[in-house]
Design a protein around this motif. Structure first.
Motif, PDB file in Angstrom:
ATOM      1  N   ASP A 199       0.824  -1.212   0.000  1.00 59.89           N
ATOM      2  CA  ASP A 199       0.000   0.000   0.000  1.00 59.89           C
ATOM      3  C   ASP A 199       0.855   1.258   0.000  1.00 59.89           C
ATOM      4  O   ASP A 199       0.529   2.234  -0.688  1.00 59.89           O
ATOM      5  CB  ASP A 199      -0.924  -0.003   1.227  1.00 59.89           C
ATOM      6  N   ARG A 211       2.222   1.791  -3.525  1.00 59.93           N
ATOM      7  CA  ARG A 211       1.186   2.282  -4.430  1.00 59.93           C
ATOM      8  C   ARG A 211       0.869   3.749  -4.146  1.00 59.93           C
ATOM      9  O   ARG A 211       0.682   4.543  -5.070  1.00 59.93           O
ATOM     10  CB  ARG A 211      -0.078   1.431  -4.296  1.00 59.93           C
ATOM     11  N   PHE A 212       0.844   4.117  -2.872  1.00 60.66           N
ATOM     12  CA  PHE A 212       0.602   5.516  -2.511  1.00 60.66           C
ATOM     13  C   PHE A 212       1.690   6.419  -3.090  1.00 60.66           C
ATOM     14  O   PHE A 212       1.403   7.504  -3.631  1.00 60.66           O
ATOM     15  CB  PHE A 212       0.558   5.660  -0.989  1.00 60.66           C
ATOM     16  N   LEU A 238       1.206   7.387  -6.752  1.00 64.22           N
ATOM     17  CA  LEU A 238       0.022   8.142  -7.164  1.00 64.22           C
ATOM     18  C   LEU A 238       0.405   9.478  -7.783  1.00 64.22           C
ATOM     19  O   LEU A 238       1.448  10.059  -7.460  1.00 64.22           O
ATOM     20  CB  LEU A 238      -0.890   8.406  -5.959  1.00 64.22           C
ATOM     21  N   GLU A 294      -3.742  13.181  -5.896  1.00 65.65           N
ATOM     22  CA  GLU A 294      -4.722  12.092  -5.959  1.00 65.65           C
ATOM     23  C   GLU A 294      -4.890  11.452  -4.580  1.00 65.65           C
ATOM     24  O   GLU A 294      -3.921  11.077  -3.932  1.00 65.65           O
ATOM     25  CB  GLU A 294      -4.267  11.034  -6.964  1.00 65.65           C
ATOM     26  N   TRP A 295      -6.134  11.319  -4.147  1.00 68.46           N
ATOM     27  CA  TRP A 295      -6.433  10.739  -2.846  1.00 68.46           C
ATOM     28  C   TRP A 295      -6.364   9.222  -2.893  1.00 68.46           C
ATOM     29  O   TRP A 295      -6.683   8.610  -3.917  1.00 68.46           O
ATOM     30  CB  TRP A 295      -7.826  11.143  -2.373  1.00 68.46           C
ATOM     31  N   MET A 296      -5.967   8.619  -1.764  1.00 69.18           N
ATOM     32  CA  MET A 296      -5.989   7.164  -1.624  1.00 69.18           C
ATOM     33  C   MET A 296      -6.519   6.825  -0.235  1.00 69.18           C
ATOM     34  O   MET A 296      -6.057   7.378   0.779  1.00 69.18           O
ATOM     35  CB  MET A 296      -4.592   6.566  -1.801  1.00 69.18           C
ATOM     36  N   THR A 297      -7.492   5.935  -0.175  1.00 65.81           N
ATOM     37  CA  THR A 297      -7.975   5.443   1.106  1.00 65.81           C
ATOM     38  C   THR A 297      -6.988   4.412   1.632  1.00 65.81           C
ATOM     39  O   THR A 297      -6.697   3.423   0.957  1.00 65.81           O
ATOM     40  CB  THR A 297      -9.371   4.816   0.962  1.00 65.81           C
ATOM     41  N   LEU A 298      -6.460   4.642   2.825  1.00 72.25           N
ATOM     42  CA  LEU A 298      -5.416   3.792   3.378  1.00 72.25           C
ATOM     43  C   LEU A 298      -6.008   2.755   4.339  1.00 72.25           C
ATOM     44  O   LEU A 298      -7.017   3.013   4.997  1.00 72.25           O
ATOM     45  CB  LEU A 298      -4.389   4.636   4.138  1.00 72.25           C
ATOM     46  N   ARG A 351      -8.315   8.816   4.261  1.00 69.16           N
ATOM     47  CA  ARG A 351      -7.538   8.919   3.025  1.00 69.16           C
ATOM     48  C   ARG A 351      -6.431   9.957   3.159  1.00 69.16           C
ATOM     49  O   ARG A 351      -6.442  10.807   4.050  1.00 69.16           O
ATOM     50  CB  ARG A 351      -8.449   9.255   1.844  1.00 69.16           C
ATOM     51  N   ARG A 404      -3.082  12.072   0.643  1.00 66.13           N
ATOM     52  CA  ARG A 404      -2.543  12.377  -0.673  1.00 66.13           C
ATOM     53  C   ARG A 404      -1.229  13.143  -0.535  1.00 66.13           C
ATOM     54  O   ARG A 404      -0.928  13.714   0.519  1.00 66.13           O
ATOM     55  CB  ARG A 404      -3.529  13.190  -1.507  1.00 66.13           C
TER      56      ARG A 404
END
Length: 286
Positions: free
Chosen positions: A39, A42-43, A46, A50-54, A112, A114
């Protein structure tokens, strides 16, 4: 995590090892920069903004890291991954990094997060401690009451040994320096040590530590050989040890003393080795 682990458990419930291994698998899957599909990797790939839910555990570590960054004025920074790699201690090549402190370019909102600049999260100064805490929680859930758990030299202890003695532990010291042995009883306590002798290389006669000073974007240059911190939380002991190492003997130990942290710092100098101890640690040894 590139290291070993061990556990000594009194009257161990049958599923203890599986519970510990499950914790480690989750931590690696979420927080290892060396796993391309984790994870955190991948973050870091980004697009900016761009937002990512962790995952909840990764978010907890990120929030703790950002809190330590604020408390230490950026000495501990969970977003120095590019600089770590740039100096040859990470999985990639790394970049020069932003002009502002890296941690300030990480935005968190609910579950999330970013990146607002070209930075990379790196939890090497906090994730191992988190794994110790999480594994201890898993052992507690299995019904274990008395144990000593260790990952790469970071330990936590619960209860007592079968002979009713506490889990006595000699803290780690630089192997090339003659320093007094610090023996502590881990009963509801954790200990973490950060040192320049673990991951380093010699370049042009200079020791380059894996600990990066976010103020310079380069390995620390303050002659700190080792910092040991005792805390109820292994994660926070890990983060504090890193922050004090970066800040150095004066600023680091002053900050630790101000917050009641039990810490020892070993400084290597040209003439002799110097040892510093916070009042909180001195009181524990009386």
């Amino acid at each position: 995590m590139g290291t070993s682990w061990s556990a000594r458990i009194v009257d161990a419930p049958p599923e203890c090892e599986a519970a510990i291994q499950s914790v480690f698998a989750r931590v690696i899957a979420q927080m290892s920069n060396w796993e391309a599909h984790s994870d955190i990797s991948r973050f870091n790939r980004l697009s900016l903004g761009e937002w990512m839910t962790l995952p909840a555990e990764m978010m907890a570590v990120l929030r703790a890291g950002l809190a330590m960054a604020r408390l230490s004025d950026g000495a501990f920074d969970p977003a120095v991954g590019n600089w770590v790699s740039r100096w040859g201690f990470g999985p990639g090549m790394g970049t020069a990094g932003p002009s502002s402190p890296p941690w300030q370019t990480i935005e968190v909102e609910g579950p999330r997060a970013r990146r607002l600049a070209d930075v990379a999260l790196d939890f090497s100064g906090i994730a191992k401690g988190y794994a110790v805490d999480a594994a201890a929680t898993a052992l507690d859930a299995q019904g274990a009451k008395h144990y000593l758990l260790e990952i790469g030299g970071e330990l936590t202890g619960r209860g007592v040994k079968p002979d009713m003695q506490p889990w006595w532990t000699d803290t780690e010291s630089p192997p090339d320096l003659a320093v007094p042995t610090l023996r502590i009883a881990l009963c509801g306590l954790s200990v973490a040590t950060s040192g320049d002798y673990r991951r380093f290389r010699i370049e042009d006669g200079r020791r380059l530590s894996h600990s990066i000073d976010p103020a310079t974007g380069a390995p620390i240059a303050n002659d700190v050989a080792a910092v040991t911190v005792l805390h109820e939380s292994a994660m926070l002991a890990d983060a504090w040890a890193t922050a004090i190492t970066v800040l150095g003997s004066d600023r680091g130990m002053t900050l630790a003393a101000r917050h009641g942290i039990a810490a020892r710092l070993i400084l290597r100098t040209a003439s002799r080795t110097r040892e510093y101890m916070t009042p909180a640690l001195a009181a524990m040894l009386d």
